[in-house]
Design an enzyme around this catalytic site. Structure first.
Site, mmCIF file in Angstrom:
data_model
loop_
_atom_site.group_PDB
_atom_site.id
_atom_site.type_symbol
_atom_site.label_atom_id
_atom_site.label_comp_id
_atom_site.label_asym_id
_atom_site.label_seq_id
_atom_site.Cartn_x
_atom_site.Cartn_y
_atom_site.Cartn_z
ATOM 1 N N GLY A 159 26.159 -24.253 -56.050
ATOM 2 C CA GLY A 159 25.274 -23.216 -55.522
ATOM 3 C C GLY A 159 25.398 -21.952 -56.358
ATOM 4 O O GLY A 159 26.234 -21.864 -57.259
ATOM 5 N N THR A 217 26.423 -18.847 -55.615
ATOM 6 C CA THR A 217 27.643 -18.031 -55.498
ATOM 7 C C THR A 217 28.793 -18.709 -56.233
ATOM 8 O O THR A 217 29.515 -18.082 -57.007
ATOM 9 C CB THR A 217 28.009 -17.785 -54.019
ATOM 10 O OG1 THR A 217 26.846 -17.362 -53.308
ATOM 11 C CG2 THR A 217 29.104 -16.746 -53.887
ATOM 12 N N ALA A 245 28.560 -21.038 -49.034
ATOM 13 C CA ALA A 245 28.132 -21.567 -47.733
ATOM 14 C C ALA A 245 26.752 -21.001 -47.417
ATOM 15 O O ALA A 245 26.384 -19.932 -47.894
ATOM 16 C CB ALA A 245 29.109 -21.183 -46.629
ATOM 17 N N GLU A 291 31.014 -31.892 -51.959
ATOM 18 C CA GLU A 291 31.682 -30.643 -51.575
ATOM 19 C C GLU A 291 32.677 -30.906 -50.464
ATOM 20 O O GLU A 291 33.793 -30.406 -50.466
ATOM 21 C CB GLU A 291 30.648 -29.603 -51.128
ATOM 22 C CG GLU A 291 29.807 -29.044 -52.253
ATOM 23 C CD GLU A 291 28.698 -28.143 -51.751
ATOM 24 O OE1 GLU A 291 28.211 -28.351 -50.614
ATOM 25 O OE2 GLU A 291 28.303 -27.222 -52.485
HETATM 26 O O1 DER Z 1 24.617 -26.319 -51.041
HETATM 27 C C1 DER Z 1 25.691 -25.750 -50.795
HETATM 28 O O2 DER Z 1 26.547 -26.230 -50.023
HETATM 29 C C2 DER Z 1 25.911 -24.381 -51.362
HETATM 30 O O3 DER Z 1 27.276 -24.114 -51.540
HETATM 31 C C3 DER Z 1 25.331 -23.409 -50.366
HETATM 32 O O4 DER Z 1 25.984 -23.641 -49.172
HETATM 33 C C4 DER Z 1 25.483 -21.963 -50.788
HETATM 34 O O5 DER Z 1 24.623 -21.757 -51.857
HETATM 35 P P1 DER Z 1 24.342 -20.261 -52.377
HETATM 36 O O6 DER Z 1 25.699 -19.732 -52.808
HETATM 37 O O7 DER Z 1 23.400 -20.460 -53.521
HETATM 38 O O8 DER Z 1 23.755 -19.489 -51.237
#
Ligand code: DER
Length: 231
Positions: free
Chosen positions: A29, A31, A85, A105
């Site tokens: 993701g 972050t 998340a 994950e």
């Molecule tokens: O898909 C996932 O599990 C990602 O970690 C998501 O939960 C968070 O993605 P982001 O950091 O782009 O909002």
């Protein structure tokens, strides 16, 4: 203070706990991508870590940064996983899967002694469920499995449209593991533990985005800096 700046601040805070020789799980993701980017800079300065990525996308990013990679077969016990998340609550329960990587994950997080979640403050909720819950299902019998998920949710008073995720209009999204994702817009999930257990018991359900009992700390970046929830 842009959302990206907040995500990077949370990632930077979590990186401070990474020490020489650590075995790390690398999340997926936007972050987590900041964390991998910042980790790459530390590796270039000489930090030695061995990392297991949670998606092909993260593996490619880590590889391009010269981060040494391993697999759970070679490194079955990890010291720390750092991941994003979509939502989290005060009990450190998460909804994940917005990026479609929830299965790897969860497997990687469960293989780790600690799991640090990095997130901007917009992900914090009192009750999980505003974000549609991703559920990873086998392609075989997908339609029947969706009906089964609907029945189980209704048994818990959760009614909401279930949508099979598309990569492109009319083309199903396929996860790294070769499965479909169903996004379940249940709304507020009052009993996340019960829903998690019932979803896991459905034969066609591979896994779901409720992460309960996995996160050990959440690094929350807001306008006033980074706050840590949990120990
Ligand atoms: O898909 C996932 O599990 C990602 O970690 C998501 O939960 C968070 O993605 P982001 O950091 O782009 O909002």
């Amino acid at each position: 203070f842009s959302a990206e700046a907040m995500k990077r601040a949370a990632a930077r805070a979590a990186l401070e706990s990474v020490t020489h020789g650590m075995r790390l799980g690398l999340g997926s993701g936007s972050t987590a991508a900041h964390f991998v980017d910042l980790l790459g800079a530390r590796v270039r300065e000489g930090l030695e870590v061995i990392c297991v990525p949670t998606s092909e996308r993260t593996r490619a990013q880590a590889e391009s940064l010269g981060i040494s990679l391993s697999t759970l077969d070679e490194t079955p016990q990890l010291d720390l996983t750092v991941d994003g998340a979509d939502e989290f609550d005060a009990a450190l329960r998460l909804i994940k899967g917005g990026g479609g990587a929830l299965l790897r994950e969860k497997i990687v997080a469960a293989a780790s002694t600690r799991m640090f979640v990095i997130a901007d403050a917009t992900k914090e909720v009192r009750t999980l469920g505003a974000f549609p819950l991703p559920v990873e299902i086998d392609r075989f019998g997908a339609r029947s499995t969706m009906l089964h998920i609907e029945r189980v949710a209704r048994g818990l008073g959760l009614i909401g449209p279930l949508t099979m995720r598309d990569a492109e209009p009319g083309e199903r999204f396929i996860t790294d593991g070769g499965h479909y994702i169903v996004d379940c817009a249940f709304g507020a999930i009052d009993d996340a533990d019960a829903l998690a257990a019932r979803l896991s018991a459905i034969p066609g359900v591979v896994d779901h985005g409720l992460f309960i009992g996995l996160a050990t700390a959440i690094f929350i970046a807001g306008a006033e800096g980074v706050r840590i929830l949990g120990n």
